[in-house]
Design a protein around this motif. Structure first.
Motif, PDB file in Angstrom:
ATOM      1  N   ALA A  97      63.670  27.319  39.487  1.00  0.00           N
ATOM      2  CA  ALA A  97      65.102  27.068  39.695  1.00  0.00           C
ATOM      3  C   ALA A  97      65.865  28.385  39.873  1.00  0.00           C
ATOM      4  N   LEU A  98      65.594  29.346  38.983  1.00  0.00           N
ATOM      5  CA  LEU A  98      66.310  30.625  39.089  1.00  0.00           C
ATOM      6  C   LEU A  98      65.848  31.405  40.324  1.00  0.00           C
ATOM      7  N   LEU A  99      64.536  31.370  40.594  1.00  0.00           N
ATOM      8  CA  LEU A  99      64.050  32.084  41.787  1.00  0.00           C
ATOM      9  C   LEU A  99      64.695  31.503  43.045  1.00  0.00           C
ATOM     10  N   ALA A 100      64.804  30.171  43.117  1.00  0.00           N
ATOM     11  CA  ALA A 100      65.409  29.548  44.310  1.00  0.00           C
ATOM     12  C   ALA A 100      66.848  30.030  44.481  1.00  0.00           C
ATOM     13  N   TYR A 101      67.579  30.151  43.356  1.00  0.00           N
ATOM     14  CA  TYR A 101      68.961  30.655  43.458  1.00  0.00           C
ATOM     15  C   TYR A 101      68.955  32.091  44.002  1.00  0.00           C
ATOM     16  N   LEU A 102      68.093  32.931  43.432  1.00  0.00           N
ATOM     17  CA  LEU A 102      68.068  34.347  43.844  1.00  0.00           C
ATOM     18  C   LEU A 102      67.634  34.476  45.308  1.00  0.00           C
ATOM     19  N   TYR A 103      66.678  33.647  45.724  1.00  0.00           N
ATOM     20  CA  TYR A 103      66.176  33.753  47.100  1.00  0.00           C
ATOM     21  C   TYR A 103      67.266  33.409  48.117  1.00  0.00           C
ATOM     22  N   GLN A 104      68.019  32.320  47.863  1.00  0.00           N
ATOM     23  CA  GLN A 104      69.066  31.983  48.839  1.00  0.00           C
ATOM     24  C   GLN A 104      70.166  33.047  48.801  1.00  0.00           C
ATOM     25  N   HIS A 105      70.364  33.665  47.637  1.00  0.00           N
ATOM     26  CA  HIS A 105      71.394  34.709  47.530  1.00  0.00           C
ATOM     27  C   HIS A 105      70.984  35.957  48.331  1.00  0.00           C
TER      28      HIS A 105
ATOM     29  N   PRO B  45      59.160  44.698  36.668  1.00  0.00           N
ATOM     30  CA  PRO B  45      60.526  44.347  36.240  1.00  0.00           C
ATOM     31  C   PRO B  45      61.224  43.575  37.352  1.00  0.00           C
ATOM     32  N   VAL B  46      62.103  42.657  36.982  1.00  0.00           N
ATOM     33  CA  VAL B  46      62.851  41.881  37.991  1.00  0.00           C
ATOM     34  C   VAL B  46      63.957  42.733  38.615  1.00  0.00           C
ATOM     35  N   VAL B  47      64.469  43.688  37.840  1.00  0.00           N
ATOM     36  CA  VAL B  47      65.445  44.639  38.407  1.00  0.00           C
ATOM     37  C   VAL B  47      64.869  46.034  38.225  1.00  0.00           C
ATOM     38  N   ILE B  48      64.551  46.673  39.345  1.00  0.00           N
ATOM     39  CA  ILE B  48      63.973  48.022  39.267  1.00  0.00           C
ATOM     40  C   ILE B  48      65.051  49.062  39.580  1.00  0.00           C
ATOM     41  N   ARG B  49      64.781  50.292  39.147  1.00  0.00           N
ATOM     42  CA  ARG B  49      65.609  51.442  39.538  1.00  0.00           C
ATOM     43  C   ARG B  49      64.910  52.035  40.749  1.00  0.00           C
ATOM     44  N   HIS B  50      65.580  52.029  41.899  1.00  0.00           N
ATOM     45  CA  HIS B  50      64.890  52.489  43.107  1.00  0.00           C
ATOM     46  C   HIS B  50      64.532  53.975  43.002  1.00  0.00           C
ATOM     47  N   PRO B  51      63.252  54.315  43.264  1.00  0.00           N
ATOM     48  CA  PRO B  51      62.824  55.709  43.054  1.00  0.00           C
ATOM     49  C   PRO B  51      63.528  56.713  43.960  1.00  0.00           C
ATOM     50  N   LEU B  52      64.045  56.319  45.110  1.00  0.00           N
ATOM     51  CA  LEU B  52      64.710  57.291  45.996  1.00  0.00           C
ATOM     52  C   LEU B  52      66.227  57.247  45.876  1.00  0.00           C
ATOM     53  N   SER B  53      66.789  56.053  45.879  1.00  0.00           N
ATOM     54  CA  SER B  53      68.257  55.950  45.915  1.00  0.00           C
ATOM     55  C   SER B  53      68.877  55.881  44.524  1.00  0.00           C
TER      56      SER B  53
ATOM     57  N   ASN C  96      60.268  38.089  45.326  1.00  0.00           N
ATOM     58  CA  ASN C  96      60.252  37.636  46.733  1.00  0.00           C
ATOM     59  C   ASN C  96      59.484  36.333  46.868  1.00  0.00           C
ATOM     60  N   PRO C  97      59.873  35.494  47.862  1.00  0.00           N
ATOM     61  CA  PRO C  97      59.254  34.174  47.991  1.00  0.00           C
ATOM     62  C   PRO C  97      57.779  34.220  48.379  1.00  0.00           C
ATOM     63  N   GLY C  98      57.328  35.337  48.984  1.00  0.00           N
ATOM     64  CA  GLY C  98      55.932  35.408  49.413  1.00  0.00           C
ATOM     65  C   GLY C  98      54.972  35.521  48.253  1.00  0.00           C
ATOM     66  N   PHE C  99      55.307  36.343  47.274  1.00  0.00           N
ATOM     67  CA  PHE C  99      54.288  36.702  46.288  1.00  0.00           C
ATOM     68  C   PHE C  99      54.675  36.516  44.824  1.00  0.00           C
ATOM     69  N   THR C 100      55.988  36.338  44.515  1.00  0.00           N
ATOM     70  CA  THR C 100      56.369  36.175  43.108  1.00  0.00           C
ATOM     71  C   THR C 100      56.031  34.755  42.670  1.00  0.00           C
ATOM     72  N   THR C 101      55.328  34.616  41.552  1.00  0.00           N
ATOM     73  CA  THR C 101      54.920  33.270  41.121  1.00  0.00           C
ATOM     74  C   THR C 101      55.792  32.725  39.987  1.00  0.00           C
ATOM     75  N   HIS C 102      56.202  33.582  39.039  1.00  0.00           N
ATOM     76  CA  HIS C 102      57.029  33.115  37.923  1.00  0.00           C
ATOM     77  C   HIS C 102      57.510  34.300  37.087  1.00  0.00           C
ATOM     78  N   PHE C 103      58.466  34.021  36.189  1.00  0.00           N
ATOM     79  CA  PHE C 103      58.922  35.052  35.254  1.00  0.00           C
ATOM     80  C   PHE C 103      57.962  35.103  34.065  1.00  0.00           C
ATOM     81  N   VAL C 104      57.755  36.296  33.542  1.00  0.00           N
ATOM     82  CA  VAL C 104      56.873  36.441  32.375  1.00  0.00           C
ATOM     83  C   VAL C 104      57.494  35.692  31.194  1.00  0.00           C
TER      84      VAL C 104
END
Ligand code: SIN
Length: 288
Positions: A225-233, A192-200, A208-216
């Motif tokens: 385009a959207l990933l670039a926006y999220l990454y700079q944010h 999922p692009v937005v997860i519920r953190h298991p601890l908090s 993340n820019p290292g390993f995410t390739t695209h949205f399903v």
């Protein structure tokens, strides 16, 4: 009272570093009682990265501390420390130009069950530089508008290690031989692009820019385009902190809540770190 008495918790001090991370002092990681460990667990859930200085850890002690958080993930790509396959070496030699982890990333997001976190211990550090930056992907989600948050909650993304550790990876010449088992970098994972953190319990942006390739269901160019926006944010200074290492420092970060980046500004000097990664659990969508 029986003969088994619980030792008193150490009097630790936890100093927040901004949007992410907290420095923990008055603690010896060789000698942790249950009370102190439980304080560390709460601090880890709240701050996502714990920083320690002045620790004297043998490889066995590093492994012992890591095992108090979960099973160790034996890294299939990094060079292991001799006689300790559980510990991966993160090394840059004086003659090397490129470093490991020099771009923003989240370790192991390419696994079906991504790692809980990584414990990086400084063995040798440069006189100046070689810091590590961390970013809070929970703080970054909080500061988006309700409109984009809603849209992101409905998305999933694909993560891969092929382009970094696989046969198709275009590694610079001076990194040849640093990674092993390119033939095992074949599986992709969907999260999922937005997860519920298991601890908090917080909502966290999990791309993340290292390993995410695209949205399903999206093409790579559409996703870019959207990933670039999220990454700079996510990388905005108010979501980050910077950690300066000394020999004997240890940083323990939560891979489900943060990005990190190893600053490559110390050419001509050696930096040698020992990294242990702890196994995690399946990620759940924030809106599940
Ligand atoms: C890593 O990316 O795991 C290494 C980070 C660092 O060397 O600071």
């Amino acid at each position: 009272m029986g003969i088994w008495t619980r030792r008193e918790a150490m009097n630790i001090t936890v100093t927040p570093q901004g949007a992410v991370g907290a420095e923990v002092s008055n603690v010896d990681l060789n000698d942790l009682d249950d009370g102190t460990l439980s304080e560390l667990r709460s601090a880890y859930a709240q701050y996502s990265v714990l920083f320690f200085h002045g620790q004297k850890l043998t490889p066995a002690a590093h492994i012992n501390f890591a095992e108090r958080w979960g099973a160790i993930n034996v890294n299939r790509f990094f060079t292991p420390v001799e006689n300790h396959p559980q510990i991966a070496e993160v090394r840059k030699e004086p003659e090397q130009k490129f470093n490991i982890g020099g771009g923003w990333h989240t370790d192991h997001s390419y696994d079906q069950i991504p790692a809980l976190g990584s414990l990086l211990y400084a063995k040798e550090v440069p006189l100046m530089g070689g810091d590590t930056l961390f970013a809070s992907c929970a703080a970054a989600f909080d500061t988006l508008s309700e409109g984009i948050k809603d849209m992101l909650r409905s998305l999933r993304a694909v993560h891969s290690s092929r382009h970094v550790f696989g046969k198709v990876a275009a590694l610079p010449d001076d990194m040849a031989g640093l990674f092993a088992n390119a033939d095992q970098a074949t599986q992709d994972a969907e999260h999922p692009v937005v997860i519920r953190h298991p601890l908090s319990g917080r909502e966290v942006l999990y791309v993340n820019p290292g390993f995410t390739t695209h949205f399903v269901g999206w093409t790579v160019p559409e996703s870019e385009a959207l990933l670039a926006y999220l990454y700079q944010h996510i990388a905005r200074p108010e979501h980050t902190c910077r950690f300066h290492w000394q020999p004997g420092s240890l940083a323990f970060w939560d891979n489900r809540a943060t990005w990190h980046l190893a600053v490559n500004d110390y050419h001509g000097e050696r930096r040698l770190m020992h990294r242990i990664t702890v196994e995690g659990e399946p990620l759940t969508a924030a809106n599940a």
